[in-house]
Design a protein around this motif. Sequence first.
Motif, PDB file in Angstrom:
ATOM      1  N   THR A  51      44.677  47.230  41.791  1.00 50.78           N
ATOM      2  CA  THR A  51      43.226  47.575  42.197  1.00 50.78           C
ATOM      3  C   THR A  51      43.143  49.064  42.159  1.00 50.78           C
ATOM      4  O   THR A  51      43.919  49.782  42.705  1.00 50.78           O
ATOM      5  CB  THR A  51      42.908  47.018  43.484  1.00 50.78           C
ATOM      6  N   GLU A  77      32.639  43.770  34.779  1.00 50.44           N
ATOM      7  CA  GLU A  77      32.099  43.160  36.015  1.00 50.44           C
ATOM      8  C   GLU A  77      31.003  42.025  35.398  1.00 50.44           C
ATOM      9  O   GLU A  77      31.129  40.975  35.975  1.00 50.44           O
ATOM     10  CB  GLU A  77      31.254  43.968  36.839  1.00 50.44           C
ATOM     11  N   GLY A  80      32.629  38.982  34.214  1.00 53.95           N
ATOM     12  CA  GLY A  80      33.684  38.325  35.098  1.00 53.95           C
ATOM     13  C   GLY A  80      34.738  38.585  35.125  1.00 53.95           C
ATOM     14  O   GLY A  80      35.829  37.849  35.493  1.00 53.95           O
ATOM     15  N   ILE A  82      36.320  41.727  35.853  1.00 50.97           N
ATOM     16  CA  ILE A  82      36.561  42.396  37.045  1.00 50.97           C
ATOM     17  C   ILE A  82      35.780  42.399  38.291  1.00 50.97           C
ATOM     18  O   ILE A  82      34.701  41.879  38.079  1.00 50.97           O
ATOM     19  CB  ILE A  82      36.831  44.217  36.782  1.00 50.97           C
ATOM     20  N   ALA A  83      36.158  42.480  39.285  1.00 46.94           N
ATOM     21  CA  ALA A  83      35.065  42.579  40.338  1.00 46.94           C
ATOM     22  C   ALA A  83      35.284  44.040  41.210  1.00 46.94           C
ATOM     23  O   ALA A  83      36.009  44.853  41.146  1.00 46.94           O
ATOM     24  CB  ALA A  83      35.631  41.374  41.509  1.00 46.94           C
ATOM     25  N   TYR A  96      37.906  48.620  42.147  1.00 46.92           N
ATOM     26  CA  TYR A  96      37.713  47.611  40.958  1.00 46.92           C
ATOM     27  C   TYR A  96      38.818  46.931  41.158  1.00 46.92           C
ATOM     28  O   TYR A  96      39.945  47.521  41.074  1.00 46.92           O
ATOM     29  CB  TYR A  96      37.156  48.423  39.844  1.00 46.92           C
ATOM     30  N   THR A  97      38.855  45.373  40.967  1.00 45.25           N
ATOM     31  CA  THR A  97      40.027  44.588  41.055  1.00 45.25           C
ATOM     32  C   THR A  97      39.784  43.559  39.766  1.00 45.25           C
ATOM     33  O   THR A  97      38.680  43.232  39.435  1.00 45.25           O
ATOM     34  CB  THR A  97      40.195  43.957  42.156  1.00 45.25           C
ATOM     35  N   THR A  99      40.020  40.358  37.745  1.00 46.09           N
ATOM     36  CA  THR A  99      39.875  38.826  37.980  1.00 46.09           C
ATOM     37  C   THR A  99      41.020  37.926  37.403  1.00 46.09           C
ATOM     38  O   THR A  99      41.597  38.314  36.653  1.00 46.09           O
ATOM     39  CB  THR A  99      38.342  38.112  37.808  1.00 46.09           C
ATOM     40  N   PRO A 100      41.163  36.667  37.902  1.00 38.91           N
ATOM     41  CA  PRO A 100      42.052  35.709  37.557  1.00 38.91           C
ATOM     42  C   PRO A 100      41.605  35.570  35.949  1.00 38.91           C
ATOM     43  O   PRO A 100      42.655  35.565  34.907  1.00 38.91           O
ATOM     44  CB  PRO A 100      41.966  34.536  38.052  1.00 38.91           C
ATOM     45  N   GLN A 103      42.673  38.652  33.951  1.00 39.64           N
ATOM     46  CA  GLN A 103      44.208  38.601  33.812  1.00 39.64           C
ATOM     47  C   GLN A 103      44.502  37.914  32.496  1.00 39.64           C
ATOM     48  O   GLN A 103      45.521  38.473  31.823  1.00 39.64           O
ATOM     49  CB  GLN A 103      44.946  38.009  35.163  1.00 39.64           C
TER      50      GLN A 103
ATOM     51  N   ALA B 126      29.537  33.957  34.149  1.00 37.93           N
ATOM     52  CA  ALA B 126      29.532  35.034  35.036  1.00 37.93           C
ATOM     53  C   ALA B 126      28.358  36.224  34.546  1.00 37.93           C
ATOM     54  O   ALA B 126      27.901  36.967  35.415  1.00 37.93           O
ATOM     55  CB  ALA B 126      30.834  35.855  34.793  1.00 37.93           C
ATOM     56  N   ARG B 147      29.451  43.402  48.766  1.00 36.23           N
ATOM     57  CA  ARG B 147      29.306  43.341  47.779  1.00 36.23           C
ATOM     58  C   ARG B 147      27.955  43.510  46.826  1.00 36.23           C
ATOM     59  O   ARG B 147      27.186  43.435  47.547  1.00 36.23           O
ATOM     60  CB  ARG B 147      29.536  41.754  47.281  1.00 36.23           C
TER      61      ARG B 147
END
Lengths: 151, 151
Positions: A51, A77, A80, A82-83, A96-97, A99-100, A103, B126, B147
């Motif tokens: 992150t 984002e 979907g 990244i979050a 910013y992270t 997401t699965p 990934q 998404a 969020r």
Amino acid sequence: MTEEIEPLLAQPLQIAPSWNAYQAACPTRLMLNRIADKWTVLVLGLLESETKRFSTLQREIGGISQKMLTQTLRGLERDGLIARMVYPEVPPRVEYTITPLGQTLAGLLGALRGWSEAHMDEVLQAQSAYDKAEQGALKPEAANGVRRVRF
Amino acid sequence: MTEEIEPLLAQPLQIAPSWNAYQAACPTRLMLNRIADKWTVLVLGLLESETKRFSTLQREIGGISQKMLTQTLRGLERDGLIARMVYPEVPPRVEYTITPLGQTLAGLLGALRGWSEAHMDEVLQAQSAYDKAEQGALKPEAANGVRRVRF
DNA sequence: CCGTATCCAATGGGATACTG
DNA sequence: CAGTATCCCATTGGATACGG
């Protein structure tokens, strides 16, 4: 915002003018059009491992403008991949992270990175060979038969 | 007649100014910039299975102009990903074949196609969720939290 | 610090016409 | 058939200034 699309309503469900159904329905085309900009893949790659916050990304990438980083992050984002997390602090902090879902895509892009690193020299070599042949083509000497067949 | 020289494909990998060394030296960036146009991946995919000629490609793709097909094929040829063969007949016949190097890349792009088809629905979902949240942001009703804080 | 808004130069790419 | 050569517009993206 709302442009004049009235004339198009008279037409029977044409997706894009002069495009066939194959392309319009192709998910690969859609995804490529989303990934294939100047920064998206790079940003996703940086977020793959950990992150990060806005300023960190901008510094690590180097050469990206605020506008483009924001735009790129928004796109990721929205898809979907990244979050975005906003912490109501002073000064504000945004992280910013990946997401699965992101990934799984990042893994593929990693494979592409591996290919690039493994075959870059071959590509560069092919390029210089091609350019060299182009130069020679300006001198019409042996322009007969099958030209420039190379493997 | 040609006042400005067309440096289109003839340039040997120029590095954009104001970019740091990390990006400039990154093979992935270079390859992505080559792959990430509107038609390259599609053309390579069509040539993966079998050799095809110019008009066949144009017909099967549907919607690509002569100019762009030529430009795309030249780029792929220059990178050593496809080979061009000219048969001195009347009328002339030109065939394009994928190279072994091109095959390896096409395999990866096939994986990317698989990902797109597998996860397209998630991405679309998404997107609609994101857009829906955007709509709600226009009506400021508390919605305070960590969020998606829009201003 | 994290954006948004605006202006503007560079590039991409389609339509069309012409050539060998 | 398989290109090349122009024209021209839409999009991309960088620089800059401003706002919460």
